[in-house]
Design an enzyme around this catalytic site. Structure first.
Site, PDB file in Angstrom:
ATOM      1  N   TRP A 121      55.542  42.550  47.056  1.00 39.37           N
ATOM      2  CA  TRP A 121      54.337  43.378  47.016  1.00 39.37           C
ATOM      3  C   TRP A 121      54.033  43.646  48.478  1.00 39.37           C
ATOM      4  O   TRP A 121      53.575  42.749  49.199  1.00 39.37           O
ATOM      5  CB  TRP A 121      53.198  42.624  46.325  1.00 39.37           C
ATOM      6  CG  TRP A 121      51.992  43.435  46.049  1.00 39.37           C
ATOM      7  CD1 TRP A 121      51.884  44.479  45.190  1.00 39.37           C
ATOM      8  CD2 TRP A 121      50.695  43.271  46.631  1.00 39.37           C
ATOM      9  NE1 TRP A 121      50.600  44.976  45.192  1.00 39.37           N
ATOM     10  CE2 TRP A 121      49.854  44.261  46.073  1.00 39.37           C
ATOM     11  CE3 TRP A 121      50.161  42.397  47.548  1.00 39.37           C
ATOM     12  CZ2 TRP A 121      48.507  44.385  46.426  1.00 39.37           C
ATOM     13  CZ3 TRP A 121      48.831  42.515  47.904  1.00 39.37           C
ATOM     14  CH2 TRP A 121      48.014  43.513  47.345  1.00 39.37           C
TER      15      TRP A 121
ATOM     16  N   LYS B 180      49.022  39.897  40.497  1.00 38.02           N
ATOM     17  CA  LYS B 180      48.408  38.973  39.542  1.00 38.02           C
ATOM     18  C   LYS B 180      47.494  37.966  40.229  1.00 38.02           C
ATOM     19  O   LYS B 180      46.440  37.650  39.725  1.00 38.02           O
ATOM     20  CB  LYS B 180      49.485  38.222  38.771  1.00 38.02           C
ATOM     21  CG  LYS B 180      48.943  37.227  37.745  1.00 38.02           C
ATOM     22  CD  LYS B 180      48.055  37.892  36.716  1.00 38.02           C
ATOM     23  CE  LYS B 180      47.420  36.889  35.780  1.00 38.02           C
ATOM     24  NZ  LYS B 180      46.402  37.532  34.893  1.00 38.02           N
TER      25      LYS B 180
HETATM   26  C1  AGP Z   1      41.491  40.643  36.497  1.00 36.14           C
HETATM   27  O1  AGP Z   1      41.984  41.417  35.406  1.00 36.14           O
HETATM   28  C2  AGP Z   1      42.236  40.892  37.768  1.00 36.14           C
HETATM   29  N1  AGP Z   1      43.631  40.726  37.603  1.00 36.14           N
HETATM   30  C3  AGP Z   1      41.652  40.165  38.955  1.00 36.14           C
HETATM   31  O2  AGP Z   1      40.315  40.610  39.088  1.00 36.14           O
HETATM   32  C4  AGP Z   1      41.616  38.620  38.874  1.00 36.14           C
HETATM   33  O3  AGP Z   1      40.697  38.210  37.902  1.00 36.14           O
HETATM   34  C5  AGP Z   1      41.164  38.082  40.235  1.00 36.14           C
HETATM   35  O4  AGP Z   1      42.112  38.482  41.206  1.00 36.14           O
HETATM   36  C6  AGP Z   1      40.984  36.564  40.267  1.00 36.14           C
HETATM   37  O5  AGP Z   1      42.240  35.940  40.046  1.00 36.14           O
HETATM   38  P1  AGP Z   1      42.219  34.346  39.743  1.00 36.14           P
HETATM   39  O6  AGP Z   1      41.455  34.163  38.457  1.00 36.14           O
HETATM   40  O7  AGP Z   1      43.655  33.955  39.633  1.00 36.14           O
HETATM   41  O8  AGP Z   1      41.516  33.686  40.890  1.00 36.14           O
END
Ligand code: AGP
Length: 619
Positions: free
Chosen positions: A76, A614
């Protein structure tokens, strides 16, 4: 955030295992991919911009010889666009070593200038290549092993890294190191394996070692050695990981996100039902992998306030946690973006519980917020989905969610698990403080059990086809507003985030009571408004919001269990009744499905939305 894999075997070929590992990790980053295979006479490197299929095509065009040592990477991009030349692995220019990296080398400019002044010719725009050349220079300067060269080179690096390097030819070595983004390792008599997360390792071993920041690990079949940057050897215990490989697959579903949406009744059971103590009208917060989770009655009684810090969907769960903990346990709660909290020098009261919420347990902002709270005297606690994650290991008390691996970038089952975990924590805290008596506790835990049939109904074919019809009617909307009040206001935020991150349509979540303070100006035909409303203390207020929107020509889709609101709306998505405290768990399901169906109709890449990763393991 990128995916890193590596392996060294006593016999056979590493290539297939590397590619499988990259497939499983592709959700971590997918704009380019590559592998390096160590051969007697040097190295075979194949790397391509684009998805792993492009890399496989390159391997098919010119198949490398069998190799027992290799590393792989799915990227990424942070420094340099996704091109073949910028794809990892990178070498030191010689035929000695190759390297892959997840993170950011903040002083790469200075290092690059220094190396170029010494005559080094760079072939890429990446920060990573500077580290590869640093390693080569340390070997030239007499480092006896690649591991020693790694320790010396990393002592020059500022930034965050999960890095794996291999040396090939007569002196085969596989080494990895971590400062920030995660790396885990495992060994068997036949081989040694490394990866960015356990999913890449469980096909080979379930006894996994999670490296700490500052660790450098040397790997060989049946053997691993961990040192610190100063060369001090340290012991790192392995953990047994019980996730099933099947959990990491899509099964019969076209997308991980849809599979994970449909897993939610099981996630409820796995996260809550084994923790219900009906006899005492209470819950247990511990977990088979973590014992009692660190939640003593004394801790829960002495807490004067709770400070939540999280990002994205996890913060929406944190907002719901605020309603639950204040409503049920009567303890004051603040909730903030971790990225804001960590830089605003917050004033924190003594006896504050710093509750970080994170699916991955590796989100840089959330980890930094939690570390700041600990420095300011708070008790660090977490709601997290990964037992071996950095957040779990840095917290004194943990509620582990049992959502299983969540691969889809858009978080669904992890959100529901986080809300359930927050409910469990609120009940436990209320019981420990005597605010909830046994009879009320029994009611609250039984309400959890009632959720499962309602979740199953919301995921039935009949309900899904209803959502598909709504999606088809709104796929061309010029934009969406999501409105909710009280404990369902964060559900409106979550519905908006789901839609925008996988369909790329503009969507905004708002407290319904805020409409007249601005957003109502957006209402016009073609603007779709989703209103979340369940029976409860604010249902009548939300009904008037529905009327306000309709009076201005806005199309209203009402989601919830409030009959009057459903009757008022242009389109109604009925949600079974439940305890108001648990209504977010049900109300979010139609919103998850609506965003999925709209994204599907728009032909979007649902599991790997553009520009997203992710877990955001760097700032
Ligand atoms: C949610 O759909 C997103 N992929 C993103 O907001 C995610 O919730 C956020 O980056 C937090 O990730 P984490 O729960 O692994 O800390």
């Amino acid at each position: 955030m990128c995916g890193i894999v590596g392996a060294v075997l006593t016999q056979g070929s590493v290539l297939e295992g590397l590619i499988e590992g990259l497939r499983v990790l592709e959700y971590r980053g997918y704009d380019s991919a590559g592998v390096a295979l160590g051969l007697e006479g040097g190295v075979a490197i194949r790397r391509r911009a684009g998805r792993i299929e492009k890399l496989e095509a390159a391997l098919g065009e010119s198949p490398p010889a069998d190799s027992q040592i290799g590393i792989g990477h799915t990227r990424w991009a942070t420094h340099g666009p996704p091109t073949d030349a910028n794809a990892h692995p990178h070498t030191d220019g010689g035929e000695r070593l190759a390297l892959v990296h997840n993170g950011i080398i903040e002083n790469h400019g200075e290092l690059r200038a220094e190396l170029e002044a010494e005559g080094v010719a760079f072939k890429s725009d990446t920060d990573t290549e500077a580290l590869a050349h640093l390693l080569g220079r340390e070997l030239d300067n007499g480092a006896p092993t690649l591991a020693e060269a790694m320790r010396r080179a990393l002592s020059r690096v500022h930034g965050y890294y999960a890095v794996a390097a291999m040396r090939f030819g007569e002196q085969r070595e596989l080494v990895c190191a971590r400062q920030g983004p995660p790396i885990c390792v495992g060994v068997t008599p036949e081989g040694a394996f490394l990866g960015s997360d356990v999913l890449a390792l469980i096909p080979h071993t379930r006894e996994i070692v999670f490296l700490d920041d500052g660790d450098v690990c040397e790997l060989a079949p049946g053997h691993l050695r961990v040192t610190r940057l100063d060369g001090t050897e340290v012991e790192r215990a392995s953990q047994h990981v019980s996730w099933e490989e099947a959990d990491a697959g899509k099964g019969v579903y076209p997308h991980y996100m849809l599979k994970e949406i449909h897993e939610q009744p099981d996630v409820l059971a796995r996260t809550a039902f084994s923790r219900i103590d009906e006899e005492r009208g209470d819950v247990l917060l511990g977990h088979e992998e973590l014992g009692d989770g660190g939640w003593s009655d004394a801790l829960l009684r002495d807490v004067s306030r709770v400070q939540v810090a999280a990002c994205g969907t996890a913060l929406h769960a944190g907002y719901i946690a605020r309603y639950l903990i204040e409503g049920l346990a009567r303890v004051p709660v603040d909730a903030d973006y971790a990225s804001e909290f960590r830089y605003r020098d917050p004033v924190l009261m003594p006896d504050t519980l710093a509750l970080a919420i994170s699916q991955s347990g590796e989100t840089a902002d959330t980890l930094a917020a939690q570390r700041l709270a600990r420095e300011k005297g708070c008790t660090p606690a977490a709601i997290c989905n990964v037992a071996g994650s950095t957040l779990v290991r840095e917290s004194d008390a943990v509620v582990l969610t049992n959502a299983g691996p969540e691969i889809g970038v858009a978080s669904t089952k992890a959100f529901v698990a986080q809300v359930i975990a927050a409910y469990l924590l609120a009940v436990r805290m209320g019981r420990a403080r005597g605010v909830i008596d046994q009879a009320r506790g029994l009611e609250l835990v039984r309400d959890l059990r009632l959720l499962r049939p309602s979740l199953e109904r919301l995921l039935s074919e009949e309900h899904v086809s209803e959502i598909q019809a709504v999606a088809a009617r709104h796929v061309e909307a010029k934009g969406f507003l999501f409105l909710g009040r009280g404990i369902n206001y964060p559900v409106a935020l979550e519905g908006a985030l789901k839609l925008k991150e996988i369909s790329y349509m503009h969507a905004e979540g708002y407290p319904a009571g805020e409409m007249k303070h601005g957003p109502i100006a957006l209402i016009e035909p073609g603007m779709s408004t989703v209103v979340v409303n369940s029976r409860g203390g604010v249902a009548d207020k939300v009904r008037s919001n529905v009327e306000q929107v309709r009076a201005r020509g806005g199309q209203v889709i009402c989601v919830g269990s409030d009959p009057e609101s459903l009757d008022l709306a242009d389109e109604a998505i009925v949600v079974p009744e439940s305890s108001e405290w648990l209504s977010p768990v049900l109300n979010v399901i139609p919103l998850q499905l609506l965003s999925y169906e709209i994204a599907r109709l728009r032909g979007c890449d649902i599991d790997k939305p553009r520009n997203l990763a992710k877990s955001v393991t760097v700032e």
